[in-house]
Design a protein around this motif. Structure first.
Motif, PDB file in Angstrom:
ATOM      1  N   LEU A  45      -5.148   2.077   6.930  1.00  0.00           N
ATOM      2  CA  LEU A  45      -4.493   0.666   6.007  1.00  0.00           C
ATOM      3  C   LEU A  45      -3.924  -0.307   6.975  1.00  0.00           C
ATOM      4  CD1 LEU A  45      -2.299   4.144   4.330  1.00  0.00           C
ATOM      5  CD2 LEU A  45      -3.510   2.416   3.179  1.00  0.00           C
ATOM      6  N   HIS A  46      -3.374   0.241   8.085  1.00  0.00           N
ATOM      7  CA  HIS A  46      -3.014  -0.655   8.886  1.00  0.00           C
ATOM      8  C   HIS A  46      -4.147  -2.169   9.630  1.00  0.00           C
ATOM      9  CE1 HIS A  46       0.069   1.265  11.540  1.00  0.00           C
ATOM     10  NE2 HIS A  46       0.670   1.585  10.277  1.00  0.00           N
ATOM     11  N   ALA A  47      -5.005  -1.646   9.601  1.00  0.00           N
ATOM     12  CA  ALA A  47      -6.267  -2.359   9.926  1.00  0.00           C
ATOM     13  C   ALA A  47      -6.822  -2.863   8.019  1.00  0.00           C
ATOM     14  CB  ALA A  47      -7.575  -1.673   9.959  1.00  0.00           C
ATOM     15  N   HIS A  48      -6.669  -2.818   7.494  1.00  0.00           N
ATOM     16  CA  HIS A  48      -6.953  -2.956   5.560  1.00  0.00           C
ATOM     17  C   HIS A  48      -5.942  -4.388   5.138  1.00  0.00           C
ATOM     18  CE1 HIS A  48      -7.859  -3.162   1.451  1.00  0.00           C
ATOM     19  NE2 HIS A  48      -9.380  -3.076   1.781  1.00  0.00           N
ATOM     20  N   MET A  54       2.908   1.441   2.292  1.00  0.00           N
ATOM     21  CA  MET A  54       1.926   2.057   3.127  1.00  0.00           C
ATOM     22  C   MET A  54       2.417   3.055   3.614  1.00  0.00           C
ATOM     23  SD  MET A  54       0.472  -0.260   6.126  1.00  0.00           S
ATOM     24  CE  MET A  54      -0.644  -1.289   5.595  1.00  0.00           C
ATOM     25  N   LEU A  55       3.730   3.710   3.784  1.00  0.00           N
ATOM     26  CA  LEU A  55       3.669   4.654   4.158  1.00  0.00           C
ATOM     27  C   LEU A  55       3.974   5.326   2.798  1.00  0.00           C
ATOM     28  CD1 LEU A  55       5.138   6.332   6.637  1.00  0.00           C
ATOM     29  CD2 LEU A  55       7.221   6.227   5.599  1.00  0.00           C
ATOM     30  N   PHE A  56       3.822   5.693   2.208  1.00  0.00           N
ATOM     31  CA  PHE A  56       3.688   6.298   0.285  1.00  0.00           C
ATOM     32  C   PHE A  56       1.482   6.382   0.480  1.00  0.00           C
ATOM     33  CE2 PHE A  56       1.783   6.445  -3.306  1.00  0.00           C
ATOM     34  CZ  PHE A  56       2.711   8.284  -3.945  1.00  0.00           C
ATOM     35  N   ALA A  57       1.254   5.154   0.741  1.00  0.00           N
ATOM     36  CA  ALA A  57      -0.272   5.385   0.923  1.00  0.00           C
ATOM     37  C   ALA A  57      -0.723   6.109   2.062  1.00  0.00           C
ATOM     38  CB  ALA A  57      -0.846   3.956   0.781  1.00  0.00           C
ATOM     39  N   THR A  71      -9.269   7.895  -2.594  1.00  0.00           N
ATOM     40  CA  THR A  71      -8.620   6.439  -3.240  1.00  0.00           C
ATOM     41  C   THR A  71      -8.577   5.056  -2.291  1.00  0.00           C
ATOM     42  OG1 THR A  71      -6.638   8.156  -3.926  1.00  0.00           O
ATOM     43  CG2 THR A  71      -6.493   5.930  -4.389  1.00  0.00           C
ATOM     44  N   PRO A  72      -9.099   4.408  -3.678  1.00  0.00           N
ATOM     45  CA  PRO A  72      -9.736   3.390  -3.023  1.00  0.00           C
ATOM     46  C   PRO A  72      -8.305   2.701  -2.091  1.00  0.00           C
ATOM     47  CG  PRO A  72     -10.404   3.548  -4.986  1.00  0.00           C
ATOM     48  CD  PRO A  72      -9.522   4.450  -4.560  1.00  0.00           C
ATOM     49  N   LEU A  73      -8.390   1.984  -1.326  1.00  0.00           N
ATOM     50  CA  LEU A  73      -7.828   1.504  -0.660  1.00  0.00           C
ATOM     51  C   LEU A  73      -6.804  -0.257  -0.891  1.00  0.00           C
ATOM     52  CD1 LEU A  73      -8.760   0.931   3.520  1.00  0.00           C
ATOM     53  CD2 LEU A  73      -7.194   3.231   1.960  1.00  0.00           C
ATOM     54  N   GLU A  74      -7.758  -0.567  -2.170  1.00  0.00           N
ATOM     55  CA  GLU A  74      -7.199  -1.926  -3.226  1.00  0.00           C
ATOM     56  C   GLU A  74      -6.446  -0.986  -3.946  1.00  0.00           C
ATOM     57  OE1 GLU A  74     -11.241  -1.829  -0.660  1.00  0.00           O
ATOM     58  OE2 GLU A  74     -10.660  -0.798  -1.815  1.00  0.00           O
TER      59      GLU A  74
END
Length: 477
Positions: free
Chosen positions: A71-74, A268-271, A281-284
């Protein structure tokens, strides 16, 4: 019988050596566990097996860290950058912001705005209105979701949104919301197209007890609407009357309606929590709006959990408290701190800062109440002012410093929040918002009774002994 005694003795020695060898235990925690092991034959071994180790399994922790790194990198723009801190925060308050960024990856963001909700009724009205106006997605995560007025209104708003094509994801803690997960209302949400999920499920209880801990919980309260609006604070999805424990009602919470880049950090925390249970689940599919609001303030998310290094929350709070120059006001329902935090509070008062603590007068946990009061004499001797709130259970977790800095969220000042729970908070630098939160804190004080040192000195000997016995077990509570 001799065989069982021999097995117990061997287990007792093995676990005792484990307690003595652990690098992440404080001396008081080691002592507390050794006392339990030796004064509770058989039972002590079982209790340590169930509650002594803080882990969710190596595979779980590895996957969770991988998800966070992805997530951080995306979407690195959500994290903001280190350069913002020095430009946005006064030098005397930078330490806590820097510490939080170091352990979470979320740096200070600019351009945030927040409205302090007047009460539970306004929170509910504004939240449902925002749900009904959503056009893209709604993401919610609650530790407790009750099938009461607030719970039903929230569920029905999600159902309406899902039926008009809005992507709705609803997540709850497996223990705190166990009744909701098995309810007709939960199934109705699912049937309507709301994507529902359970964080840290306890459906396979034997597996949880053998390989994890049932009391490692997701205590977060996250609400994100269209990636642009968020709600942050202490309130679960429940009415103030709080039907599981009506004796202590009303539950008094504090909530902010937030806009700006800090909403993206909560997104992002929820993700990260959602992807832990739904890795495909896609990051997008998670949208992040980092557009700054006009005339906004600096803020960042501080989140903690059992997969992070031990001591993260008390270290962060210690850094924050030590920055106070004039005033420090804290409200919390559960005060079971490690001793380093008590020492910092006393030291802050001794150096001339006006330190005020606000607790519920009638706590829903007699263990917490006793432990909290075991520290009163030392705090009062240092000059800390202590107030006990009378009208209900003060559930608001607030911290303000010098009329400049404020912190709200889900973290209590207890060892459960420090070591066992997933938590989320927002730390903010804004005089106007902090003034509003302080006004709420002073309202709590008005509705409280002050605890004086003379009163504590008059406590009976059995009462003092009881409080101290319970607090001795604090490291394992």
């Amino acid at each position: 019988m001799n065989i069982l005694l021999g097995i117990h003795f061997i287990l007792l020695i093995i676990i005792s050596l484990r307690v003595l060898a652990r690098h992440d235990f404080t001396s008081s925690a080691r002592l507390a566990w050794l006392v339990i092991l030796f004064i509770l034959p058989y039972v002590g071994v079982v209790v340590y097996w169930m509650f002594g180790e803080i882990h969710l399994g190596r595979d779980f922790e590895r996957k969770n860290r991988e998800i966070i790194n992805k997530l951080h990198a995306h979407n690195p723009e959500v994290l903001s950058s280190q350069s913002v801190l020095k430009a946005a925060i006064k030098p005397e308050y930078q330490a806590a912001f820097a510490y939080a960024a170091n352990v979470t990856g979320f740096h200070t963001t600019l351009g945030n705005r927040a409205e302090l909700m007047a009460d539970a009724a306004e929170t509910r009205a504004r939240l449902i209105a925002d749900f009904d106006a959503a056009t893209d997605h709604i993401h919610v995560l609650y530790y407790i979701w009750l099938n009461d007025g607030m719970g039903k209104a929230t569920a029905q708003a999600l159902i309406r949104a899902a039926k008009r094509g809005v992507t709705c994801r609803a997540m709850v803690d497996g223990l705190g919301s166990r009744k909701m997960v098995n309810s007709k209302l939960w199934q109705e949400m699912k049937n309507a197209g709301v994507q529902v999920s359970v964080a840290l499920p306890i459906s396979n209880l034997i597996k949880v007890l053998l390989f994890s801990r049932i009391d490692l919980r997701n205590h977060r309260k996250i609400t994100v609407i269209d990636g642009k609006i968020g709600y942050s604070g202490s309130r679960n999805c429940a009415d103030p009357e709080f039907s599981p424990k009506p004796k202590y009602a009303p539950w008094v919470d504090i909530m902010l309606r937030v806009q700006g880049p800090v909403v993206a950090q909560n997104q992002m925390l929820f993700a990260s929590d959602w992807l832990t249970e739904h890795p495909n689940t896609p990051l997008e599919s998670f949208y992040y709006d980092t557009t700054p609001q006009p005339d906004g303030f600096a803020a960042q998310v501080f989140a903690d959990g059992p997969i992070q290094k031990r001591g993260t929350s008390p270290q962060f709070l210690g850094a924050l408290i030590s920055q106070a120059q004039r005033t420090l006001i804290i409200s919390t329902p559960y005060f079971v701190p490690d001793y380093s935090l008590v020492s910092i509070l006393c030291a802050t008062a001794y150096r001339g800062v006006e330190v005020t603590l606000i607790f519920p007068k009638n706590n829903d946990s007699f263990v917490v109440a006793a432990t909290s009061r075991s520290y009163y004499w030392e705090l009062l001797e240092a000059g800390v002012k202590i107030y006990e709130y009378k009208p209900g259970l003060l559930h608001a977790k607030t911290l303000t410093i010098d009329g400049e800095i404020s912190l709200i969220g889900s973290t209590n000042l207890d060892l459960r929040s420090f070591d066992l729970n997933y938590e989320n908070n927002v730390i903010m630098s804004d005089k106007a918002l902090t003034a509003n939160i302080m006004a709420r804190q002073y309202q709590y004080i008005t509705d409280s009774v002050e605890v004086k040192r003379e009163q504590v000195e008059q406590w009976s000997l059995p009462y003092r002994i009881w409080n101290n016995i319970v607090s001795t077990m604090g490291p394992v509570l």
